[in-house]
Scaffold this motif. Structure first.
Motif, PDB file in Angstrom:
ATOM      1  N   ASP A 112      -4.408   3.441   7.522  1.00  0.00           N
ATOM      2  CA  ASP A 112      -5.084   4.446   8.336  1.00  0.00           C
ATOM      3  C   ASP A 112      -4.112   4.990   9.363  1.00  0.00           C
ATOM      4  O   ASP A 112      -3.197   4.291   9.799  1.00  0.00           O
ATOM      5  N   CYS A 171      -4.269  10.691  -0.698  1.00  0.00           N
ATOM      6  CA  CYS A 171      -4.364   9.663  -1.728  1.00  0.00           C
ATOM      7  C   CYS A 171      -3.981   8.318  -1.127  1.00  0.00           C
ATOM      8  O   CYS A 171      -3.300   8.252  -0.111  1.00  0.00           O
ATOM      9  N   ASN A 172      -4.451   7.246  -1.774  1.00  0.00           N
ATOM     10  CA  ASN A 172      -4.217   5.899  -1.271  1.00  0.00           C
ATOM     11  C   ASN A 172      -4.251   4.932  -2.446  1.00  0.00           C
ATOM     12  O   ASN A 172      -5.078   5.060  -3.330  1.00  0.00           O
ATOM     13  N   SER A 173      -3.352   3.977  -2.451  1.00  0.00           N
ATOM     14  CA  SER A 173      -3.399   2.907  -3.438  1.00  0.00           C
ATOM     15  C   SER A 173      -3.022   1.608  -2.747  1.00  0.00           C
ATOM     16  O   SER A 173      -2.264   1.601  -1.789  1.00  0.00           O
ATOM     17  N   ALA A 205       0.834  -1.203   0.000  1.00  0.00           N
ATOM     18  CA  ALA A 205       0.000   0.000   0.000  1.00  0.00           C
ATOM     19  C   ALA A 205       0.866   1.248   0.000  1.00  0.00           C
ATOM     20  O   ALA A 205       1.990   1.244   0.507  1.00  0.00           O
ATOM     21  N   ASN A 206       0.314   2.320  -0.558  1.00  0.00           N
ATOM     22  CA  ASN A 206       0.953   3.638  -0.561  1.00  0.00           C
ATOM     23  C   ASN A 206      -0.108   4.653  -0.175  1.00  0.00           C
ATOM     24  O   ASN A 206      -1.263   4.526  -0.572  1.00  0.00           O
ATOM     25  N   ALA A 207       0.297   5.667   0.577  1.00  0.00           N
ATOM     26  CA  ALA A 207      -0.663   6.693   0.978  1.00  0.00           C
ATOM     27  C   ALA A 207       0.077   7.969   1.357  1.00  0.00           C
ATOM     28  O   ALA A 207       1.246   7.941   1.739  1.00  0.00           O
ATOM     29  N   LYS A 254      -6.714  11.902   4.435  1.00  0.00           N
ATOM     30  CA  LYS A 254      -6.002  11.004   3.529  1.00  0.00           C
ATOM     31  C   LYS A 254      -6.058  11.630   2.144  1.00  0.00           C
ATOM     32  O   LYS A 254      -7.126  11.747   1.546  1.00  0.00           O
ATOM     33  N   ASP A 296      -5.548  -0.988   2.533  1.00  0.00           N
ATOM     34  CA  ASP A 296      -5.985   0.180   3.285  1.00  0.00           C
ATOM     35  C   ASP A 296      -5.017   0.546   4.414  1.00  0.00           C
ATOM     36  O   ASP A 296      -4.706  -0.289   5.268  1.00  0.00           O
TER      37      ASP A 296
END
Length: 130
Positions: free
Chosen positions: A97, A90-92, A69-71, A88, A95
């Motif tokens: 948090d 951006c997120n890919s 994940a990347n955020a 947040k 998940d």
């Protein structure tokens, strides 16, 4: 003289518990954890142990990269006894948090969807000068 344990294997086992490789950049670090269940997993607090520029109050951009994940988060808190405001940006991937409760540092959580994963490793960059 005989020993009950091998010093090299003991240091390797201990190193696996707390993997914190610090690159030359003082605002970035690695965090890792082993997982046993495939739901929300607490990775850990983003605190002064890892990064000299993070505080329990203030405004920060936190960039997180990993294999899963990347955020990018924009977080802020003006009073220690308030909950932090977390956006947040951006997120890919899976998940990620961040929680920021009263009197605490930001806390990273991850929801793993791959039941073959045993170890999570995150590269985290904290940006404070903006």
């Amino acid at each position: 003289m005989s020993f009950f344990f091998n010093i090299e294997s003991l240091s390797e086992s201990f190193g696996e518990l707390f993997i914190t490789k610090t690159p030359k950049d003082q605002d970035s670090f690695y965090m890792s954890t082993n997982i046993s269940k495939y739901e929300k997993t607490g990775v850990g607090y983003i605190n002064t142990y890892y990064c000299n520029t993070i505080r329990d109050t203030g405004a920060f951009f936190i960039i997180i990269n990993s294999k899963f994940a990347n955020a990018i988060f924009a977080i802020s808190k003006t009073n220690r006894m308030d909950n932090g405001v977390i956006n947040k940006l951006c997120n890919s991937g899976d998940d990620l948090d961040i929680l920021w409760d009263q009197g605490e540092y930001p806390y990273l959580q991850f929801t793993c969807k791959d039941n073959k994963t045993k170890k999570l490793e995150f590269y985290i960059k904290v940006v404070t000068s903006f």
